[in-house]
Motif scaffolding. Structure first.
Motif, PDB file in Angstrom:
ATOM      1  N   THR A   3      18.130   3.472 -43.444  1.00  0.00           N
ATOM      2  CA  THR A   3      18.754   4.372 -42.612  1.00  0.00           C
ATOM      3  C   THR A   3      17.875   5.476 -42.078  1.00  0.00           C
ATOM      4  N   ARG A   4      16.584   5.299 -42.302  1.00  0.00           N
ATOM      5  CA  ARG A   4      15.517   6.247 -41.587  1.00  0.00           C
ATOM      6  C   ARG A   4      14.191   5.393 -41.633  1.00  0.00           C
ATOM      7  N   ASP A  10      20.407   7.193 -47.469  1.00  0.00           N
ATOM      8  CA  ASP A  10      22.030   7.354 -47.666  1.00  0.00           C
ATOM      9  C   ASP A  10      22.545   6.309 -48.617  1.00  0.00           C
ATOM     10  N   SER A  34      17.232  14.223 -34.456  1.00  0.00           N
ATOM     11  CA  SER A  34      17.268  13.712 -35.913  1.00  0.00           C
ATOM     12  C   SER A  34      17.136  12.370 -35.789  1.00  0.00           C
ATOM     13  N   HIS A  36      17.441  10.311 -38.441  1.00  0.00           N
ATOM     14  CA  HIS A  36      18.466   9.664 -39.468  1.00  0.00           C
ATOM     15  C   HIS A  36      19.407   8.975 -38.634  1.00  0.00           C
TER      16      HIS A  36
END
Length: 246
Positions: A3-4, A10, A34, A36
């Motif tokens: 997720t990043r 997450d 962001s 993310h």
């Protein structure tokens, strides 16, 4: 799924995995702000689609507590004619009531007092059991959400890169949570009333229990031939028709 970057930061926890239909990792919600990725979860039911009404106690000293359908309006008019309105106006100091607010409030209280004397109160029995269905707050939240969704749709068509869209989408999410909390509050209030009156009003309790004895559920999202999930009622009907006619 990361997720990043290459990291999975997450987590989504649930005690009922059957309600979660699909989890997707998409583009960041705020591009350029962001890094993310957005995690979207699709569940098999709508948690904010409950239709139970909020119940509130009516103030017995208000116009809402009066049954105007069986009121004696002739007697009310006669009593109002006998009131010395000039004297009531003199009671309100002109300096303190320069805009007439005190006198207006005094008129309302006087009319309310006459109304309560000459009109019968509403019956508190029957289906409402002393409560009156009141959903203005819930309707107001739903209306606000619809307006925001229309604004988002217009921006998405006319100005897809607008920086206002993420903020509006966040506001819609917060309103959806508020709607869910309001519905749950209504359900808790009805349940508390049913349990609290089980001795004095067992009919209401058993009626309430019978109402929730059966669980109604809608058709969950169905997967199309291309592999994607569909939540559209028409598409789901076509999928089911194709399934059972083949």
């Amino acid at each position: 799924e990361p997720t990043r970057g290459t990291n999975t930061l997450d987590l989504i926890l649930t005690n009922n995995t059957q309600t979660v239909v699909e989890i997707k990792v998409g583009k960041p919600l705020l591009v350029g702000v962001s890094d993310h990725l957005l995690v979207e979860g699709l569940i098999g039911h709508n948690p904010i689609s409950l239709t139970d009404d909020q119940e509130v106690v009516i103030d017995p000293h208000s116009f809402r507590a009066v049954n105007f359908h069986h009121s004696n309006f002739d007697a009310m008019n006669d009593m109002l004619r006998e009131i010395d309105w000039h004297h009531l106006k003199m009671i309100c100091d002109d300096e303190e009531d320069s805009d007439g607010t005190l006198f207006k409030n005094l008129i309302v209280l006087t009319v309310l007092q006459v109304t309560l004397l000459m009109a019968p109160p509403k019956k508190t029995g029957g289906k409402s059991n002393g409560f009156r269905s009141s959903v203005p707050k819930l309707n107001s939240l739903k209306m606000k959400r619809r307006k925001l969704n229309r604004k988002i749709d217009n921006l998405s068509v006319n100005n897809p890169s607008s920086m206002l869209i993420p903020g509006l989408e966040k506001e819609v999410s917060l309103i959806s949570y508020a709607i869910k909390d309001e519905i749950l509050s209504q359900l808790n209030q009805r349940e508390s009333y049913a349990v609290g009156t089980i001795k004095s009003n067992p009919k209401y309790f058993f009626s309430y229990a019978k109402k929730y004895a059966k669980c109604k559920s809608s058709v969950a999202p169905l997967r199309k031939v291309c592999g994607s999930l569909s939540t559209d009622p028409v598409e789901k009907a076509d999928i089911l028709q194709s399934q059972y006619t083949s």
